[in-house]
Design an enzyme around this catalytic site. Structure first.
Site, PDB file in Angstrom:
ATOM      1  N   CYS A 246     -10.560  -3.001  -4.466  1.00 44.87           N
ATOM      2  CA  CYS A 246      -9.592  -4.003  -4.946  1.00 44.87           C
ATOM      3  C   CYS A 246     -10.298  -5.243  -5.481  1.00 44.87           C
ATOM      4  CB  CYS A 246      -8.609  -4.364  -3.850  1.00 44.87           C
ATOM      5  SG  CYS A 246      -7.433  -3.040  -3.498  1.00 44.87           S
TER       6      CYS A 246
ATOM      7  N   CYS B 267     -10.129  -4.912  -0.023  1.00 43.90           N
ATOM      8  CA  CYS B 267     -11.257  -3.972   0.104  1.00 43.90           C
ATOM      9  C   CYS B 267     -12.151  -4.077  -1.131  1.00 43.90           C
ATOM     10  CB  CYS B 267     -10.739  -2.543   0.289  1.00 43.90           C
ATOM     11  SG  CYS B 267     -10.177  -1.761  -1.239  1.00 43.90           S
TER      12      CYS B 267
ATOM     13  N   ASN C 148       0.841  -1.199   0.000  1.00 42.65           N
ATOM     14  CA  ASN C 148       0.000   0.000   0.000  1.00 42.65           C
ATOM     15  C   ASN C 148       0.877   1.251   0.000  1.00 42.65           C
ATOM     16  OD1 ASN C 148       0.560  -0.951   2.654  1.00 42.65           O
ATOM     17  ND2 ASN C 148      -1.120   0.215   3.533  1.00 42.65           N
TER      18      ASN C 148
ATOM     19  N   GLU D  15       0.337   5.170   0.677  1.00 39.95           N
ATOM     20  CA  GLU D  15      -0.619   6.170   1.180  1.00 39.95           C
ATOM     21  C   GLU D  15      -0.247   7.568   0.723  1.00 39.95           C
ATOM     22  OE1 GLU D  15      -1.035   5.447   5.408  1.00 39.95           O
ATOM     23  OE2 GLU D  15      -2.194   3.628   4.996  1.00 39.95           O
TER      24      GLU D  15
ATOM     25  N   GLU E 195      -2.998  -4.515  -3.184  1.00 41.16           N
ATOM     26  CA  GLU E 195      -3.490  -5.393  -4.252  1.00 41.16           C
ATOM     27  C   GLU E 195      -3.525  -4.670  -5.590  1.00 41.16           C
ATOM     28  OE1 GLU E 195      -4.748  -4.836  -1.274  1.00 41.16           O
ATOM     29  OE2 GLU E 195      -5.917  -6.535  -0.512  1.00 41.16           O
TER      30      GLU E 195
HETATM   31  N1  THU Z   1      -5.157  -1.717   2.581  1.00 39.87           N
HETATM   32  C1  THU Z   1      -4.561  -2.495   1.623  1.00 39.87           C
HETATM   33  O1  THU Z   1      -3.516  -2.114   1.072  1.00 39.87           O
HETATM   34  N2  THU Z   1      -5.144  -3.664   1.291  1.00 39.87           N
HETATM   35  C2  THU Z   1      -6.202  -4.209   1.944  1.00 39.87           C
HETATM   36  O2  THU Z   1      -6.580  -5.330   1.636  1.00 39.87           O
HETATM   37  C3  THU Z   1      -6.866  -3.466   3.016  1.00 39.87           C
HETATM   38  C4  THU Z   1      -6.418  -2.063   3.212  1.00 39.87           C
HETATM   39  C5  THU Z   1      -4.487  -0.486   3.003  1.00 39.87           C
HETATM   40  C6  THU Z   1      -5.108   0.803   2.583  1.00 39.87           C
HETATM   41  C7  THU Z   1      -4.561   1.742   3.635  1.00 39.87           C
HETATM   42  O3  THU Z   1      -3.258   2.163   3.251  1.00 39.87           O
HETATM   43  C8  THU Z   1      -4.421   0.882   4.873  1.00 39.87           C
HETATM   44  O4  THU Z   1      -4.427  -0.458   4.410  1.00 39.87           O
HETATM   45  C9  THU Z   1      -5.536   1.073   5.892  1.00 39.87           C
HETATM   46  O5  THU Z   1      -6.782   0.963   5.299  1.00 39.87           O
END
Ligand code: THU
Length: 128
Positions: free
Chosen positions: A88, A85, A41, A43, A54
């Site tokens: 994704c 999520c 991820n 941000e 993902e």
């Molecule tokens: N996040 C992911 O990268 N993948 C997931 O399956 C769930 C959430 C990330 C997004 C954000 O950077 C952090 O987790 C909190 O939501």
């Protein structure tokens, strides 16, 4: 269960840029040629521009020319294993179809799901 895809997802998690949520996630996708594409991820200070692990993995794979995918692994540090999520799931469905999704945590707990079970009745190109 230990395999290269799970190891790759766990390793990718270490690269997460998650200073706001402090919730690092790693993902890995195996393509039909056996190559593994990873993502973490990433941000953003505006929050809404954050991209999940993902989607980073899918977009990296697509940009490398891969088009068929067999399995996806998602790694996070939660007892109840972290699933993709909603956004994704849509992207995974459109690019990977009904793939196997392997969830894993840092203790090595794993679960395997078909994307169709996580994302029933999807909207996709078949409606257009
Ligand atoms: N996040 C992911 O990268 N993948 C997931 O399956 C769930 C959430 C990330 C997004 C954000 O950077 C952090 O987790 C909190 O939501």
């Amino acid at each position: 269960m230990t395999d290269a895809l799970i190891s790759a997802a766990l390793a990718a998690r270490a690269h997460a840029f998650a200073p706001f949520s402090r919730f690092p996630v790693g993902a890995a996708i195996e393509d039909a040629a056996g190559h593994i594409h990873t993502g973490c991820n990433v941000e953003n200070a505006t929050y809404g521009l954050t991209v999940c692990a993902e989607r980073v993995a899918v977009f990296k794979a697509i940009s490398e020319g891969a088009r068929q995918f067999l399995r996806v692994a998602v790694a996070a540090d939660t007892d109840v294993l972290t699933p993709p999520c909603g956004a994704c799931r849509q992207i995974l469905w459109e690019f990977c179809g009904d793939v196997e999704i392997v969830l894993v945590n840092l203790q090595g707990k794993t679960e395997s799901h078909r994307l169709k079970d996580l994302f029933p009745r999807p909207f996709d190109v078949s409606f257009l």
